[in-house]
Scaffold this motif. Structure first.
Motif, PDB file in Angstrom:
ATOM      1  N   LYS A  33      -2.330   9.125   2.530  1.00  0.00           N
ATOM      2  CA  LYS A  33      -1.956   9.132   1.106  1.00  0.00           C
ATOM      3  C   LYS A  33      -1.397  10.530   0.783  1.00  0.00           C
ATOM      4  CE  LYS A  33      -4.935   5.527   1.279  1.00  0.00           C
ATOM      5  NZ  LYS A  33      -5.716   5.183   2.484  1.00  0.00           N
ATOM      6  N   ARG A  57      -1.908  -4.985  -7.561  1.00  0.00           N
ATOM      7  CA  ARG A  57      -1.476  -3.586  -7.435  1.00  0.00           C
ATOM      8  C   ARG A  57      -0.078  -3.535  -6.838  1.00  0.00           C
ATOM      9  NH1 ARG A  57      -4.467   0.443  -3.290  1.00  0.00           N
ATOM     10  NH2 ARG A  57      -3.117  -0.721  -1.870  1.00  0.00           N
ATOM     11  N   THR A  76       0.823  -1.199   0.000  1.00  0.00           N
ATOM     12  CA  THR A  76       0.000   0.000   0.000  1.00  0.00           C
ATOM     13  C   THR A  76       0.862   1.256   0.000  1.00  0.00           C
ATOM     14  OG1 THR A  76      -1.720   1.215   1.212  1.00  0.00           O
ATOM     15  CG2 THR A  76      -0.175  -0.059   2.532  1.00  0.00           C
ATOM     16  N   GLN A 129      -8.079   8.186  10.626  1.00  0.00           N
ATOM     17  CA  GLN A 129      -7.719   7.876   9.241  1.00  0.00           C
ATOM     18  C   GLN A 129      -8.952   7.990   8.376  1.00  0.00           C
ATOM     19  OE1 GLN A 129      -6.079   3.763  10.364  1.00  0.00           O
ATOM     20  NE2 GLN A 129      -6.882   3.340   8.329  1.00  0.00           N
ATOM     21  N   GLY A 130      -8.817   7.640   7.091  1.00  0.00           N
ATOM     22  CA  GLY A 130      -9.910   7.882   6.147  1.00  0.00           C
ATOM     23  C   GLY A 130     -11.191   7.150   6.497  1.00  0.00           C
ATOM     24  N   ARG A 131     -11.075   5.890   6.883  1.00  0.00           N
ATOM     25  CA  ARG A 131     -12.275   5.105   7.124  1.00  0.00           C
ATOM     26  C   ARG A 131     -13.064   5.615   8.327  1.00  0.00           C
ATOM     27  NH1 ARG A 131      -8.945  -0.278   7.399  1.00  0.00           N
ATOM     28  NH2 ARG A 131      -7.750   1.027   5.979  1.00  0.00           N
ATOM     29  N   ASP A 183     -14.061  11.586  -2.412  1.00  0.00           N
ATOM     30  CA  ASP A 183     -13.113  10.784  -1.639  1.00  0.00           C
ATOM     31  C   ASP A 183     -11.746  11.255  -2.128  1.00  0.00           C
ATOM     32  OD1 ASP A 183     -11.240   8.899  -0.830  1.00  0.00           O
ATOM     33  OD2 ASP A 183     -12.622   7.206  -0.974  1.00  0.00           O
ATOM     34  N   ASN A 203      -8.943   4.537  -7.042  1.00  0.00           N
ATOM     35  CA  ASN A 203      -8.013   3.524  -6.566  1.00  0.00           C
ATOM     36  C   ASN A 203      -8.370   2.115  -7.041  1.00  0.00           C
ATOM     37  OD1 ASN A 203      -6.157   2.040  -5.098  1.00  0.00           O
ATOM     38  ND2 ASN A 203      -7.088   2.428  -3.120  1.00  0.00           N
ATOM     39  N   ARG A 221      -6.294  10.878  -2.932  1.00  0.00           N
ATOM     40  CA  ARG A 221      -5.174  11.133  -3.860  1.00  0.00           C
ATOM     41  C   ARG A 221      -5.488  12.336  -4.740  1.00  0.00           C
ATOM     42  NH1 ARG A 221      -6.106   5.749  -3.004  1.00  0.00           N
ATOM     43  NH2 ARG A 221      -4.404   4.659  -1.922  1.00  0.00           N
ATOM     44  N   SER A 259      -8.067  10.431   3.569  1.00  0.00           N
ATOM     45  CA  SER A 259      -7.064   9.685   4.321  1.00  0.00           C
ATOM     46  C   SER A 259      -5.757  10.436   4.146  1.00  0.00           C
ATOM     47  CB  SER A 259      -6.939   8.262   3.766  1.00  0.00           C
ATOM     48  OG  SER A 259      -5.780   7.665   4.323  1.00  0.00           O
TER      49      SER A 259
HETATM   50  N1  F0G Z   1     -10.667   5.755   0.164  1.00  0.00           N
HETATM   51  C1  F0G Z   1      -9.719   5.329  -0.697  1.00  0.00           C
HETATM   52  C2  F0G Z   1      -9.848   5.654  -2.145  1.00  0.00           C
HETATM   53  C3  F0G Z   1      -8.617   4.611  -0.217  1.00  0.00           C
HETATM   54  O1  F0G Z   1      -7.693   4.211  -1.080  1.00  0.00           O
HETATM   55  C4  F0G Z   1      -8.538   4.325   1.164  1.00  0.00           C
HETATM   56  C5  F0G Z   1      -7.417   3.549   1.693  1.00  0.00           C
HETATM   57  C6  F0G Z   1      -9.523   4.798   2.021  1.00  0.00           C
HETATM   58  C7  F0G Z   1     -10.575   5.510   1.474  1.00  0.00           C
HETATM   59  C8  F0G Z   1      -9.496   4.552   3.504  1.00  0.00           C
HETATM   60  O2  F0G Z   1      -8.487   5.287   4.118  1.00  0.00           O
HETATM   61  O3  F0G Z   1      -6.915   3.581   5.038  1.00  0.00           O
HETATM   62  O4  F0G Z   1      -6.928   5.905   5.908  1.00  0.00           O
HETATM   63  O5  F0G Z   1      -8.777   4.382   6.433  1.00  0.00           O
HETATM   64  N2  F0G Z   1      -6.660   2.868   0.946  1.00  0.00           N
HETATM   65  C9  F0G Z   1      -5.487   2.113   1.340  1.00  0.00           C
HETATM   66  C10 F0G Z   1      -5.001   1.331   0.165  1.00  0.00           C
HETATM   67  C11 F0G Z   1      -5.636   1.316   2.581  1.00  0.00           C
HETATM   68  O6  F0G Z   1      -4.140   0.466   0.355  1.00  0.00           O
HETATM   69  O7  F0G Z   1      -5.406   1.602  -0.960  1.00  0.00           O
HETATM   70  P1  F0G Z   1      -7.729   4.754   5.450  1.00  0.00           P
END
Ligand code: F0G
Length: 460
Positions: free
Chosen positions: A261, A408, A53, A102-104, A218, A189, A221, A258
């Motif tokens: 990133k 990936r 990741t 974090q993002g979630r 979202d 993603n 990135r 998040s």
């Molecule tokens: N949205 C997207 C597009 C993401 O790629 C991720 C996390 C999240 C939300 C959630 O964010 O991890 O801070 O809670 N993606 C990582 C990945 C884990 O490996 O693509 P998070």
């Protein structure tokens, strides 16, 4: 004559190093079998190059580290929060900035506040945690990326675009009262790290607002997406990435982020939005599970790191190097005849495992099989984005496979250098030569949700 270098160098020098350790094939075989052929269950010390990741795995800058020592750890009203708030407002323009760990967490708070059972939330492609947070509310997460976005080798400059006709049809069928918000993931993603064009963002915003539906981004990135707009969309070549990001957010009513990133931090995230009533309700939920609204589960020093990181992610030298590193690996793989998602995206190269391992049917998880083979061959850890992650169980006990079977190779930010990338290309070329010997997998055990993190496999 002026020197015109062809090489785009890493725009940093290395001040602190972290050794990585090669392992023997026997050690890797033992580690992998102990982990049930699930690379999430490996000990990271047994990995040589870790491309699981780009989330929280980046290297921080001297500016970020020096900011951390200035972190204000006050429970309420921390100076570091105000710095973060000001930065997020400058970039996004959103009124309310709610930090989360974090993002979630931002997703859970947003959907926990506005999403009800039976609702539908459209997105170009939901990331796994976004989908899971919507489904945890007994609502439906619907992916409506353009058709080109589901064809790995089809060239389109903005393969992350939303299919606006499909979105309109969804709104007409479901009814706007059952759609609490529409989302757009930049870059996309789960669909190959592909960007979304400004024109698509603008049109989606208009469509949502015609129906009175809030439009959220979202934004994980957003800086990488802004760079693609600068490179590929007419009229943006002379804009700075910051200006592009500002315009992008100006069409939206809020975002989840998040900061692991494009926040360039090891932990953190935020929810930002304009609506006062929603913000109030989100903050109440935040206090219940994350913390007081001026820290939301973060240390003051984390907020300092994010405030600095958000600006660094938008620096042109950095973005040029970042996107070029990904394209460089992509070119090497294509030259070796390895099928990848084209063009390469923002944070990763995605191998089309369905095409590369055509002898393995989706029910035996070709992308997972390729991840296993790559680790065994070279100690590289990639991640499956295919039917292990997104397959759906059917009533007859079989499974509906995911649209694509991708591996990936995700690049942590500012961590690996060009020789690491050359090693990756060599390892992949070697693995491609062995392709017909690679065997599929079956799931020996799985949990009820988000199975890719903990499932255990057996070789078929
Ligand atoms: N949205 C997207 C597009 C993401 O790629 C991720 C996390 C999240 C939300 C959630 O964010 O991890 O801070 O809670 N993606 C990582 C990945 C884990 O490996 O693509 P998070």
């Amino acid at each position: 004559m002026v020197f015109q270098p062809r090489t785009i160098i890493e725009p940093f020098r290395i001040k602190s190093v972290e050794p990585i350790r090669p392992t023997t094939p026997e050690q890797r075989a033992t580690a992998l079998s102990k982990a049930g052929y699930n690379l999430f269950l490996l000990h990271a010390d047994d990995v040589l190059i870790d491309l699981l990741t780009d989330s929280g795995t980046g290297a921080m800058s001297t500016v970020q580290w020096s900011g951390m020592i200035q972190g204000d750890e006050s429970y309420a009203g921390s100076r570091s929060f105000y710095k973060l708030e000001q930065t997020v407002r400058e970039i996004t323009g959103f009124k309310h900035v709610i930090p989360t760990h974090q993002g979630r967490a931002a997703e859970r708070i947003l959907f926990g506040t506005v999403c009800n059972p039976g609702d539908v939330v459209p997105n170009n492609t939901h990331f796994d945690t976004t989908r899971a947070n919507i489904e945890a509310r007994s609502a439906e997460a619907r992916d409506l990326v353009i058709a080109e976005g589901r064809q790995p080798s089809y060239y389109h400059p903005f393969k992350g675009n939303m299919d606006l006709d499909a979105l309109r049809a969804t709104i007409e069928t479901v009814g706007s009262e059952h759609i609490p918000l529409c989302m757009l993931t930049v870059t996309n993603n789960s669909g190959g790290g592909q960007p979304v064009s400004m024109a698509n963002v603008r049109a989606m915003s208009e469509l949502c607002h015609t129906y009175g539906i809030p439009f959220f981004i979202d934004a994980c990135r957003f800086a990488e997406n802004s760079w693609f707009i600068k490179q590929r969309e007419a009229g943006y070549a002379d804009h700075t990435p910051l200006q592009i990001a500002q315009e992008l957010f100006s069409y939206a009513d809020g975002c989840t982020m998040s900061a692991k990133k494009d926040g360039m931090a090891n932990i953190g995230g935020f929810l930002a939005l304009n609506d006062d009533a929603w913000a109030e309700r989100c903050k109440n939920l935040l206090i219940l599970t994350e913390g007081f609204p001026t820290y939301g589960g973060l240390a003051g020093y984390d907020m300092e790191a994010i405030a600095a990181g958000l600006h660094e992610a938008l620096e042109e030298d950095y973005l040029r190097y970042r996107i070029r590193s990904i394209a460089y690996l992509g070119e090497k793989l294509l030259a070796a005849g390895i099928p990848i998602v084209e063009p390469t995206g923002g944070h990763a190269v995605y191998i089309d495992a369905k095409a590369m391992l055509s002898h393995i049917p989706p029910r035996h998880y070709p992308a997972q099989a390729l991840c296993v083979a790559l680790y065994l061959a070279a100690g590289i850890r990639a991640v499956e984005i295919g039917s292990v992650m997104f397959g759906r169980p059917l009533p007859d006990g079989s499974e509906e496979p995911a649209a694509m079977e991708l591996v990936r190779l995700t690049f942590p930010r500012r961590v690996y250098t060009q020789s690491h990338v050359d090693y990756l290309a060599e390892a992949l070329e070697y693995t491609a030569h062995q392709a017909e010997n690679i065997r599929g997998l079956r799931i020996a055990w799985q949990p009820p949700a988000l199975r890719h993190f903990t499932a255990r496999f057996e070789i078929v």
